[in-house]
Design a protein around this motif. Structure first.
Motif, short mmCIF file in Angstrom:
data_model
loop_
_atom_site.label_atom_id
_atom_site.label_comp_id
_atom_site.label_asym_id
_atom_site.label_seq_id
_atom_site.Cartn_x
_atom_site.Cartn_y
_atom_site.Cartn_z
N UNK A 215 -0.56 20.79 12.49
CA UNK A 215 -0.16 20.31 11.38
C UNK A 215 0.25 18.63 11.77
N UNK A 216 0.86 18.50 12.67
CA UNK A 216 1.10 17.26 13.13
C UNK A 216 0.01 16.40 13.60
N UNK A 217 -1.04 17.12 14.06
CA UNK A 217 -2.27 16.66 14.74
C UNK A 217 -3.03 15.92 13.61
N UNK A 218 -2.95 17.00 12.26
CA UNK A 218 -3.93 16.33 11.29
C UNK A 218 -3.22 15.19 10.51
N UNK A 219 -1.74 15.22 10.57
CA UNK A 219 -1.07 14.16 10.17
C UNK A 219 -1.17 12.95 10.89
N UNK B 116 2.03 4.83 8.10
CA UNK B 116 1.32 5.14 6.71
C UNK B 116 1.50 6.32 6.16
N UNK B 117 2.31 7.34 6.80
CA UNK B 117 2.30 8.45 6.21
C UNK B 117 3.56 9.40 5.75
N UNK B 118 3.50 9.76 4.73
CA UNK B 118 4.88 10.79 4.52
C UNK B 118 4.48 12.26 4.90
N UNK B 119 5.28 13.06 5.53
CA UNK B 119 5.29 14.44 5.62
C UNK B 119 5.94 15.11 5.12
N UNK B 120 5.52 16.21 4.35
CA UNK B 120 6.58 17.14 3.44
C UNK B 120 6.00 18.48 3.95
N UNK B 121 7.25 19.23 4.10
CA UNK B 121 7.04 20.64 4.39
C UNK B 121 7.80 21.43 3.20
N UNK C 72 0.75 -1.29 -0.13
CA UNK C 72 -0.04 -0.09 -0.26
C UNK C 72 0.83 1.27 0.02
N UNK C 73 0.54 2.24 -0.87
CA UNK C 73 1.25 3.58 -1.04
C UNK C 73 0.86 4.25 0.31
N UNK C 74 2.07 4.95 0.87
CA UNK C 74 1.83 5.97 2.10
C UNK C 74 0.65 6.87 1.59
N UNK C 75 0.04 7.49 2.57
CA UNK C 75 -0.44 8.79 2.45
C UNK C 75 0.58 9.94 2.30
N UNK C 76 0.00 11.13 2.34
CA UNK C 76 0.82 12.34 2.02
C UNK C 76 0.07 13.53 2.67
N UNK C 77 0.95 13.89 3.59
CA UNK C 77 0.47 15.23 4.32
C UNK C 77 1.44 16.38 3.65
N UNK C 78 1.07 17.31 3.04
CA UNK C 78 1.68 18.44 2.58
C UNK C 78 1.47 19.85 3.37
N UNK C 79 2.65 20.29 3.86
CA UNK C 79 2.26 21.83 4.32
C UNK C 79 2.94 22.85 3.41
#
Ligand code: PEP
Length: 255
Positions: free
Chosen positions: A245-249, A38-43, A1-8
């Motif tokens: 931001x991290x709470x949403x992630x 399960x999630x990549x985080x990008x700023x 499964x591809x990771x989810x992505x959270x972008x700021x």
């Protein structure tokens, strides 16, 4: 499964390196000890802060650019190429943001050449699309999304699709505190997937992430990301507050 992505998308913030240093302190504090399986985080900060970001060597947060110029090198005063973003540490770049369309006159042709430059440089692209309030009222959402996707992706082969994430950002929801219902987002996601499947293949589209963007807050992350099963979110204002931001992630990661 591809990771989810959270972008700021920090946009033209913060004002000084000192403030950015404080921002990074908070971001480190919020991510420390958390496990985003399960999630990549990008700023995506302004490029002048790239070095400062990289010096922190954050293990859970990647670096992204807010925009690139489509030419490789040369006499283009003020511009930064995709290759320069990549060689200075970026892994992602946003392209086609509604503010670029509104304030800098970017149209699909420009977005198309920028997207090609992003992919050629080895960056991953976050392609923003979305209808205006007027277009939604006159039932044009599907045709607007179709036009935006077809033109922006023109000449981009199936082999590149895994490096492209589509961010559905209805213009009327960006920076406004208005958010669509889960059903409206789900409907847009289905439309986007159908258009992409027509352009490429259903199998290729499975690997492409579809994000939601527009006034995402932790209080509505369930409604706009988790319920319509989005692959993540593109976040403007709330990404300036690392706690939120991290709470949403975390909510997306656990969703
Ligand atoms: C954005 O600029 O892409 C965005 C989604 O902004 P906001 O979260 O502030 O609406």
């Amino acid at each position: 499964m591809r990771k989810k992505l959270i972008v700021g998308n920090l946009k033209m913030n913060p004002l000084t390196p000192t403030e950015f240093g404080r921002y990074l302190d908070m971001l480190e504090r919020e991510t420390n000890g958390k496990n985003f399986e399960k999630t990549e985080i990008v700023v995506c900060p302004p490029a002048v802060y790239f070095r400062q970001f990289l010096e922190r060597k954050m293990k859970d947060v990647k670096l992204g650019a807010q925009d690139v110029y489509w030419e490789y090198q040369g006499a283009y005063t003020g511009e930064i190429s995709a290759g320069m973003m990549k060689s200075n540490g970026a892994e992602y770049s946003i392209v086609g943001h509604s503010e670029r369309r509104k304030y800098f006159g970017e149209n699909e042709e420009i977005i198309n050449v920028k997207l090609k430059a992003i992919l050629k440089s080895g960056l991953n692209a976050i392609l923003c699309i979305g209808e205006s309030g007027e277009e939604r009222k006159s039932n044009e959402t599907a045709s607007v999304l179709k036009k935006q996707l077809e033109k922006s992706l023109a000449g981009i082969g199936i082999g590149k699709t895994e490096y492209i994430t589509v961010a559905y950002e209805p213009i009327w929801a960006v920076g406004t505190d208005k958010v669509p219902s889960s059903d409206e987002i789900l409907e847009a996601k289905i439309i986007i997937k159908k258009i992409l499947a027509e352009l490429y293949s259903r199998k290729a589209v499975e690997k492409m992430r579809i994000l939601y963007g527009g006034s995402v807050k932790s209080s509505c992350a369930g409604q706009v990301c988790v319920d319509p099963a989005m692959d993540g979110a593109l976040i403007g204002r709330e990404s300036l507050t690392p706690y939120e931001f991290i709470k949403i992630a975390s909510l997306v990661d656990g969703g």
